[in-house]
Scaffold this motif. Structure first.
Motif, PDB file in Angstrom:
ATOM      1  N   ARG A 113      28.040  39.337  32.397  1.00  0.00           N
ATOM      2  CA  ARG A 113      28.871  38.876  31.277  1.00  0.00           C
ATOM      3  C   ARG A 113      30.099  39.766  31.105  1.00  0.00           C
ATOM      4  NH1 ARG A 113      27.406  35.986  26.492  1.00  0.00           N
ATOM      5  NH2 ARG A 113      29.302  34.875  25.873  1.00  0.00           N
ATOM      6  N   LEU A 114      29.921  41.070  31.266  1.00  0.00           N
ATOM      7  CA  LEU A 114      31.053  41.996  31.159  1.00  0.00           C
ATOM      8  C   LEU A 114      32.059  41.738  32.279  1.00  0.00           C
ATOM      9  CD1 LEU A 114      29.085  45.273  30.332  1.00  0.00           C
ATOM     10  CD2 LEU A 114      30.530  43.977  28.737  1.00  0.00           C
ATOM     11  N   TRP A 115      31.549  41.461  33.469  1.00  0.00           N
ATOM     12  CA  TRP A 115      32.436  41.165  34.596  1.00  0.00           C
ATOM     13  C   TRP A 115      33.226  39.882  34.358  1.00  0.00           C
ATOM     14  CZ3 TRP A 115      35.192  42.769  38.384  1.00  0.00           C
ATOM     15  CH2 TRP A 115      35.584  41.913  39.422  1.00  0.00           C
ATOM     16  N   ALA A 116      32.564  38.865  33.825  1.00  0.00           N
ATOM     17  CA  ALA A 116      33.242  37.595  33.567  1.00  0.00           C
ATOM     18  C   ALA A 116      34.392  37.791  32.579  1.00  0.00           C
ATOM     19  CB  ALA A 116      32.251  36.561  33.022  1.00  0.00           C
ATOM     20  N   VAL A 117      34.149  38.566  31.533  1.00  0.00           N
ATOM     21  CA  VAL A 117      35.198  38.819  30.542  1.00  0.00           C
ATOM     22  C   VAL A 117      36.343  39.607  31.169  1.00  0.00           C
ATOM     23  CG1 VAL A 117      35.736  40.084  28.414  1.00  0.00           C
ATOM     24  CG2 VAL A 117      33.689  38.662  28.536  1.00  0.00           C
ATOM     25  N   ALA A 118      36.021  40.636  31.947  1.00  0.00           N
ATOM     26  CA  ALA A 118      37.065  41.441  32.585  1.00  0.00           C
ATOM     27  C   ALA A 118      37.880  40.602  33.563  1.00  0.00           C
ATOM     28  CB  ALA A 118      36.438  42.631  33.304  1.00  0.00           C
ATOM     29  N   MET A 137      41.829  39.943  33.033  1.00  0.00           N
ATOM     30  CA  MET A 137      42.790  40.550  33.954  1.00  0.00           C
ATOM     31  C   MET A 137      43.399  39.534  34.916  1.00  0.00           C
ATOM     32  SD  MET A 137      42.807  43.590  32.848  1.00  0.00           S
ATOM     33  CE  MET A 137      43.910  44.304  34.066  1.00  0.00           C
ATOM     34  N   GLY A 138      42.653  38.475  35.267  1.00  0.00           N
ATOM     35  CA  GLY A 138      43.224  37.421  36.090  1.00  0.00           C
ATOM     36  C   GLY A 138      42.963  37.516  37.575  1.00  0.00           C
ATOM     37  N   ASN A 139      42.473  38.657  38.076  1.00  0.00           N
ATOM     38  CA  ASN A 139      42.153  38.776  39.490  1.00  0.00           C
ATOM     39  C   ASN A 139      41.066  39.829  39.662  1.00  0.00           C
ATOM     40  OD1 ASN A 139      43.451  41.503  40.414  1.00  0.00           O
ATOM     41  ND2 ASN A 139      45.042  40.497  39.177  1.00  0.00           N
ATOM     42  N   PRO A 140      40.292  39.732  40.742  1.00  0.00           N
ATOM     43  CA  PRO A 140      39.139  40.628  40.912  1.00  0.00           C
ATOM     44  C   PRO A 140      39.491  42.104  40.995  1.00  0.00           C
ATOM     45  CG  PRO A 140      38.940  38.717  42.352  1.00  0.00           C
ATOM     46  CD  PRO A 140      40.326  38.671  41.776  1.00  0.00           C
ATOM     47  N   PRO A 191      31.144  35.783  38.167  1.00  0.00           N
ATOM     48  CA  PRO A 191      30.715  36.368  39.430  1.00  0.00           C
ATOM     49  C   PRO A 191      30.078  37.717  39.181  1.00  0.00           C
ATOM     50  CG  PRO A 191      32.977  35.562  39.544  1.00  0.00           C
ATOM     51  CD  PRO A 191      32.564  35.540  38.105  1.00  0.00           C
ATOM     52  N   ARG A 192      29.184  38.118  40.047  1.00  0.00           N
ATOM     53  CA  ARG A 192      28.552  39.409  39.861  1.00  0.00           C
ATOM     54  C   ARG A 192      29.564  40.508  40.048  1.00  0.00           C
ATOM     55  NH1 ARG A 192      23.388  39.374  39.116  1.00  0.00           N
ATOM     56  NH2 ARG A 192      23.229  41.599  39.537  1.00  0.00           N
ATOM     57  N   ALA A 193      29.420  41.536  39.291  1.00  0.00           N
ATOM     58  CA  ALA A 193      30.386  42.632  39.328  1.00  0.00           C
ATOM     59  C   ALA A 193      30.170  43.503  40.549  1.00  0.00           C
ATOM     60  CB  ALA A 193      30.230  43.480  38.064  1.00  0.00           C
ATOM     61  N   PRO A 194      31.258  44.086  41.043  1.00  0.00           N
ATOM     62  CA  PRO A 194      31.093  45.045  42.144  1.00  0.00           C
ATOM     63  C   PRO A 194      30.489  46.326  41.599  1.00  0.00           C
ATOM     64  CG  PRO A 194      33.355  45.021  41.385  1.00  0.00           C
ATOM     65  CD  PRO A 194      32.630  43.923  40.648  1.00  0.00           C
ATOM     66  N   PRO A 195      29.834  47.110  42.419  1.00  0.00           N
ATOM     67  CA  PRO A 195      29.277  48.373  41.939  1.00  0.00           C
ATOM     68  C   PRO A 195      30.381  49.328  41.545  1.00  0.00           C
ATOM     69  CG  PRO A 195      29.156  48.241  44.336  1.00  0.00           C
ATOM     70  CD  PRO A 195      29.595  46.891  43.842  1.00  0.00           C
ATOM     71  N   ILE A 196      30.106  50.124  40.510  1.00  0.00           N
ATOM     72  CA  ILE A 196      31.089  51.122  40.106  1.00  0.00           C
ATOM     73  C   ILE A 196      30.410  52.482  40.037  1.00  0.00           C
ATOM     74  CG2 ILE A 196      32.479  49.501  38.792  1.00  0.00           C
ATOM     75  CD1 ILE A 196      31.212  50.655  36.274  1.00  0.00           C
TER      76      ILE A 196
END
Length: 225
Positions: A33-38, A42-45, A220-225
Motif C-alpha cells: 500500500r505504501l508503494w502504491a501511494v509513492a 511520484m509518477g514513475n518507479p 506493484p510490490r515495492a523494491p527492497p530498501i
C-alpha cells in the motif's frame, strides 16, 4: 516461519526498544500500500522508490516520535507522502492554474476511469486503454504536489476525505479543495480524452467502475530498501 502476530503499535514500540527485526516486519506488512501511494504520487518507479526509501528512513529514525494519536498505518502513510512531496517540491513542480468549477466532475471521471485495470475486449481496445492510462498518469504528474497527493489518496487509493486529511495533516475541507482544484486541472489536461462533456461514451463505455469511488487496492510490490 510463522507470521509475527504483534500489532503495528507493538512492533513500533519494539523497534524503539531495540528489536532489530520489528521495523522490517512492520514495513513488509504495509509495503504494498505504501508503494502504491509513492508510485502514484511520484509518477514513475525510480522516483517512487526514492520517495518510499526517504519515508521509511525517516520513519525508522523518528519512530520514537509516534504518540499514538493516529493509527500506525496512517502515520507511515503521512511520512511517506511527506517524503514524496518534499521531493516534488525540490524539483520545483509549478503550480497549475485552477479552472472553472463546472469541469470538476469530468476531471474526477477521467482519473477514476483511466487509472487501474479496466476490462478490454481485444488487443486494439487494450492499446487504446493503455494510451489513455498513460495520458492520465502524465497529467497527474503535472498537478501541484499537494493536489496530486489528495487525488492519489482519495480517488485512486480509496481513502475517505477524513482519512486523507489525517494522513496529510490538514483539514478535511483542505483535502476537498485540493481534490476539486486537481480534478478541474485534470479536466483541462485530459480534454482530448473527455470529448463532449454531455457524452460519457469516450471514458465510461464498457467500464463498470466509471463514476464510482475506487476501492483500496495494492499497487506493484515495492523494491527492497
Amino acid at each position: 516461519m510463522a507470521p509475527d502476530e504483534r500489532s503495528d503499535v507493538e512492533l513500533l514500540a519494539a523497534h524503539v526498544a531495540g528489536d532489530a527485526e520489528a521495523f522490517g516486519v512492520l514495513f513488509r506488512r504495509h509495503r504494498d500500500r505504501l508503494w502504491a501511494v509513492a508510485l502514484r504520487t511520484m509518477g514513475n518507479p525510480e522516483d517512487a522508490a526514492d520517495g518510499l526509501q526517504d519515508g521509511m528512513i525517516a520513519a525508522y529514525r523518528r519512530a520514537d516520535s509516534f504518540r499514538g494519536d493516529a493509527a500506525v498505518t496512517t502515520w507511515l502513510h503521512r511520512v511517506v507522502v511527506n517524503a514524496c512531496l518534499d521531493r516534488l517540491r525540490a524539483a520545483k513542480v509549478r503550480r497549475a492554474d485552477s479552472l472553472p468549477d463546472d469541469l470538476e466532475e469530468y476531471g474526477q471521471r477521467a482519473v477514476r476511469s483511466e487509472i487501474g485495470p479496466a476490462p478490454v475486449a481485444d488487443p486494439a481496445e487494450e492499446a487504446v486503454a493503455h494510451d489513455r492510462r498513460a495520458a492520465v498518469i502524465d497529467a497527474l504528474a503535472r498537478l501541484v504536489p499537494d493536489q496530486r497527493a489528495a487525488i492519489v489518496l482519495v480517488d485512486l487509493e480509496g481513502y475517505s476525505v477524513a482519512e486523507a486529511a489525517e494522513i496529510l495533516g490538514c483539514a478535511a475541507g483542505t483535502v476537498k479543495s485540493r481534490c476539486s482544484r486537481g480534478r478541474t486541472r485534470l479536466a483541462e489536461l485530459l480534454a482530448h480524452l473527455l470529448g463532449d462533456p454531455a457524452d460519457e461514451t469516450p471514458l465510461t463505455a464498457g467500464n463498470p467502475t466509471a463514476g464510482r469511488t475506487v476501492p483500496p487496492r495494492s499497487g506493484p510490490r515495492a523494491p527492497p530498501i
